[in-house]
Motif scaffolding. Structure first.
Motif, PDB file in Angstrom:
ATOM      1  N   ALA A 248       0.824  -1.209   0.000  1.00  0.00           N
ATOM      2  CA  ALA A 248       0.000   0.000   0.000  1.00  0.00           C
ATOM      3  C   ALA A 248       0.858   1.258   0.000  1.00  0.00           C
ATOM      4  N   LEU A 249       2.018   1.201   0.625  1.00  0.00           N
ATOM      5  CA  LEU A 249       2.933   2.342   0.614  1.00  0.00           C
ATOM      6  C   LEU A 249       3.629   2.476  -0.738  1.00  0.00           C
ATOM      7  N   MET A 250       3.849   1.354  -1.395  1.00  0.00           N
ATOM      8  CA  MET A 250       4.568   1.363  -2.667  1.00  0.00           C
ATOM      9  C   MET A 250       3.727   1.920  -3.806  1.00  0.00           C
ATOM     10  N   ILE A 251       2.421   1.628  -3.820  1.00  0.00           N
ATOM     11  CA  ILE A 251       1.593   1.947  -4.986  1.00  0.00           C
ATOM     12  C   ILE A 251       1.457   3.449  -5.222  1.00  0.00           C
ATOM     13  N   PRO A 252       0.986   4.256  -4.261  1.00  0.00           N
ATOM     14  CA  PRO A 252       0.885   5.699  -4.530  1.00  0.00           C
ATOM     15  C   PRO A 252       2.243   6.357  -4.730  1.00  0.00           C
ATOM     16  N   LEU A 253       3.276   5.853  -4.043  1.00  0.00           N
ATOM     17  CA  LEU A 253       4.617   6.406  -4.246  1.00  0.00           C
ATOM     18  C   LEU A 253       5.091   6.137  -5.666  1.00  0.00           C
ATOM     19  N   ALA A 254       4.889   4.911  -6.148  1.00  0.00           N
ATOM     20  CA  ALA A 254       5.283   4.579  -7.520  1.00  0.00           C
ATOM     21  C   ALA A 254       4.497   5.412  -8.525  1.00  0.00           C
ATOM     22  N   ASN A 255       3.206   5.623  -8.264  1.00  0.00           N
ATOM     23  CA  ASN A 255       2.375   6.434  -9.148  1.00  0.00           C
ATOM     24  C   ASN A 255       2.928   7.844  -9.280  1.00  0.00           C
ATOM     25  N   ASN A 256       3.267   8.472  -8.151  1.00  0.00           N
ATOM     26  CA  ASN A 256       3.790   9.839  -8.172  1.00  0.00           C
ATOM     27  C   ASN A 256       5.179   9.913  -8.783  1.00  0.00           C
ATOM     28  N   LEU A 257       6.009   8.896  -8.526  1.00  0.00           N
ATOM     29  CA  LEU A 257       7.358   8.902  -9.094  1.00  0.00           C
ATOM     30  C   LEU A 257       7.325   8.732 -10.614  1.00  0.00           C
ATOM     31  N   ILE A 258       6.388   7.949 -11.107  1.00  0.00           N
ATOM     32  CA  ILE A 258       6.247   7.814 -12.562  1.00  0.00           C
ATOM     33  C   ILE A 258       5.812   9.142 -13.174  1.00  0.00           C
ATOM     34  N   GLN A 259       4.886   9.831 -12.517  1.00  0.00           N
ATOM     35  CA  GLN A 259       4.481  11.147 -12.989  1.00  0.00           C
ATOM     36  C   GLN A 259       5.653  12.122 -12.964  1.00  0.00           C
ATOM     37  N   TYR A 260       6.466  12.039 -11.920  1.00  0.00           N
ATOM     38  CA  TYR A 260       7.674  12.878 -11.839  1.00  0.00           C
ATOM     39  C   TYR A 260       8.603  12.589 -13.017  1.00  0.00           C
ATOM     40  N   PHE A 261       8.798  11.316 -13.318  1.00  0.00           N
ATOM     41  CA  PHE A 261       9.722  10.926 -14.384  1.00  0.00           C
ATOM     42  C   PHE A 261       9.246  11.414 -15.748  1.00  0.00           C
ATOM     43  N   VAL A 262       7.951  11.210 -16.068  1.00  0.00           N
ATOM     44  CA  VAL A 262       7.468  11.605 -17.390  1.00  0.00           C
ATOM     45  C   VAL A 262       7.453  13.121 -17.543  1.00  0.00           C
ATOM     46  N   TRP A 273      -1.092   7.933 -17.697  1.00  0.00           N
ATOM     47  CA  TRP A 273      -0.782   6.514 -17.830  1.00  0.00           C
ATOM     48  C   TRP A 273      -0.014   5.973 -16.629  1.00  0.00           C
ATOM     49  N   SER A 274       0.205   6.792 -15.617  1.00  0.00           N
ATOM     50  CA  SER A 274       1.047   6.362 -14.495  1.00  0.00           C
ATOM     51  C   SER A 274       0.477   5.142 -13.788  1.00  0.00           C
ATOM     52  N   MET A 275      -0.825   5.158 -13.485  1.00  0.00           N
ATOM     53  CA  MET A 275      -1.413   4.009 -12.796  1.00  0.00           C
ATOM     54  C   MET A 275      -1.502   2.794 -13.707  1.00  0.00           C
ATOM     55  N   VAL A 276      -1.624   3.027 -15.021  1.00  0.00           N
ATOM     56  CA  VAL A 276      -1.607   1.907 -15.963  1.00  0.00           C
ATOM     57  C   VAL A 276      -0.272   1.183 -15.872  1.00  0.00           C
ATOM     58  N   ILE A 277       0.807   1.967 -15.780  1.00  0.00           N
ATOM     59  CA  ILE A 277       2.138   1.375 -15.648  1.00  0.00           C
ATOM     60  C   ILE A 277       2.259   0.625 -14.326  1.00  0.00           C
ATOM     61  N   VAL A 278       1.736   1.227 -13.255  1.00  0.00           N
ATOM     62  CA  VAL A 278       1.783   0.559 -11.950  1.00  0.00           C
ATOM     63  C   VAL A 278       1.032  -0.767 -11.992  1.00  0.00           C
ATOM     64  N   TYR A 279      -0.164  -0.765 -12.597  1.00  0.00           N
ATOM     65  CA  TYR A 279      -0.928  -2.003 -12.711  1.00  0.00           C
ATOM     66  C   TYR A 279      -0.185  -3.027 -13.559  1.00  0.00           C
ATOM     67  N   GLY A 280       0.454  -2.555 -14.629  1.00  0.00           N
ATOM     68  CA  GLY A 280       1.204  -3.468 -15.489  1.00  0.00           C
ATOM     69  C   GLY A 280       2.349  -4.133 -14.750  1.00  0.00           C
ATOM     70  N   VAL A 281       3.101  -3.340 -13.992  1.00  0.00           N
ATOM     71  CA  VAL A 281       4.208  -3.898 -13.206  1.00  0.00           C
ATOM     72  C   VAL A 281       3.681  -4.866 -12.154  1.00  0.00           C
ATOM     73  N   ALA A 282       2.581  -4.490 -11.504  1.00  0.00           N
ATOM     74  CA  ALA A 282       1.985  -5.369 -10.492  1.00  0.00           C
ATOM     75  C   ALA A 282       1.538  -6.685 -11.121  1.00  0.00           C
ATOM     76  N   LEU A 283       0.975  -6.621 -12.323  1.00  0.00           N
ATOM     77  CA  LEU A 283       0.520  -7.831 -13.013  1.00  0.00           C
ATOM     78  C   LEU A 283       1.693  -8.765 -13.302  1.00  0.00           C
ATOM     79  N   ILE A 284       2.816  -8.192 -13.701  1.00  0.00           N
ATOM     80  CA  ILE A 284       4.008  -9.003 -13.974  1.00  0.00           C
ATOM     81  C   ILE A 284       4.502  -9.673 -12.696  1.00  0.00           C
TER      82      ILE A 284
END
Length: 302
Positions: A248-262, A273-284
């Protein structure tokens, strides 16, 4: 560096809200073996109570918050005692459908009770923390630090109780096998009722924390966090208590960091697309670790 730190500090409240909602959902799942799809609207109802109580009595959020938590706790206990206890032999799918029906009841009842006006919740504390770096200024609300402190205390206290108290032992026994726990003299009815009550109170706290950060209260404003919590439970592993919280701590942090990166690479149009990427990584990850990152494979004797 300034933009990066601002992104990290801006993740504090989403991480707190997601962790609290995940804790609530995990408690119910472990004791009642159901994913409570109504957790989001019950939590939002608690925030309505907090906002309305503040408006009617002119008090601070510190005084209104316990009222909202108690109301949500009572609603959750009534759901367990009045519905789930009577349908304890309903299969997992049936229990999920019941919680979906509860969504319609809470959504319909909310405007009847509170009207069409939208209550607001003030921050726990006002003010900004601000400091200058070589590449810019970093500032964030002091309220974020208060939300973080509240979250750490609440979740830490629950883990201490789970580990060292008689109630925690009963919860862990019920989560392992409700029928065997009952045969060993544990009152599983009390365990599930207390777990549902705690989940309701924690949900109201999570919704209030979300509202204090400036988000407008509405009956659906906790839905995204409920989805994050389900994802955290699957990603972290529902077979443990700590795994979903870490995820739960990783998901919103990863979402914001992806937005920072793009944004850093000059592609702000990709922020959606940030949460799409998070869901994709989680699926893998789930593909290779079906039990979750921290989950344990449970072997059943037949």
């Amino acid at each position: 560096m300034a933009y990066f730190l601002s992104t990290l500090f801006g993740s504090i409240v989403p991480m707190c809200v997601t962790a609290l909602v995940t804790m609530a959902i995990t408690l119910i799942f472990k004791t009642s073996l159901t994913t409570n799809f109504a957790q989001g609207v019950i939590s939002a109802f608690g925030a309505y109570v907090v906002g309305s109580y503040m408006l009617d009595n002119g008090c601070s959020v510190w005084l209104a918050l316990p009222v909202g938590m108690i109301v949500s706790m009572l609603i959750a206990v009534v759901i367990d005692v009045g519905i789930f206890r009577r349908g304890r032999y309903v299969n997992a799918l049936g229990k999920q459908i019941i919680t979906m029906g509860l969504i319609s009841i809470v959504v319909g009842a909310t405007p009847l009770i509170f009207g069409i006006t939208t209550p607001s919740v003030t921050p726990f504390v006002d003010g900004l923390v601000s400091f200058d770096l070589a590449d810019g200024n970093v500032s964030f609300p002091v309220n974020s630090l208060v939300c973080l402190a509240i979250t750490v205390v609440v979740i830490g206290l629950i883990f201490i109780l789970l580990r060292f108290s008689k109630w925690g032992l009963s919860v862990r026994a019920t989560a392992s096998n409700e029928y065997v726990a009952g045969m060993m003299g544990i009152n599983t009815h009390v365990v599930t009722a207390v777990s549902w009550g705690l989940a309701g109170a924690i949900g109201a706290l999570a919704a209030t924390v979300n509202a204090t950060s400036g988000n407008t209260i509405n009956i659906y404003f906790m839905t995204n966090y409920q989805v994050y919590a389900f994802l955290a439970g699957i990603l972290g592993g529902f077979s443990t208590f700590h795994g979903p919280i870490i995820a739960a701590l990783m998901i919103p942090l990863a979402n914001n960091l992806i937005q920072y990166f793009v944004n850093t690479i000059g592609k702000p149009e990709l922020t959606g697309w940030s949460m799409v990427i998070v869901y994709g990584v989680a699926l893998i990850i789930i593909f290779f670790k079906p039990q979750g990152i921290f989950g344990k494979k449970i072997a059943k004797k037949v």
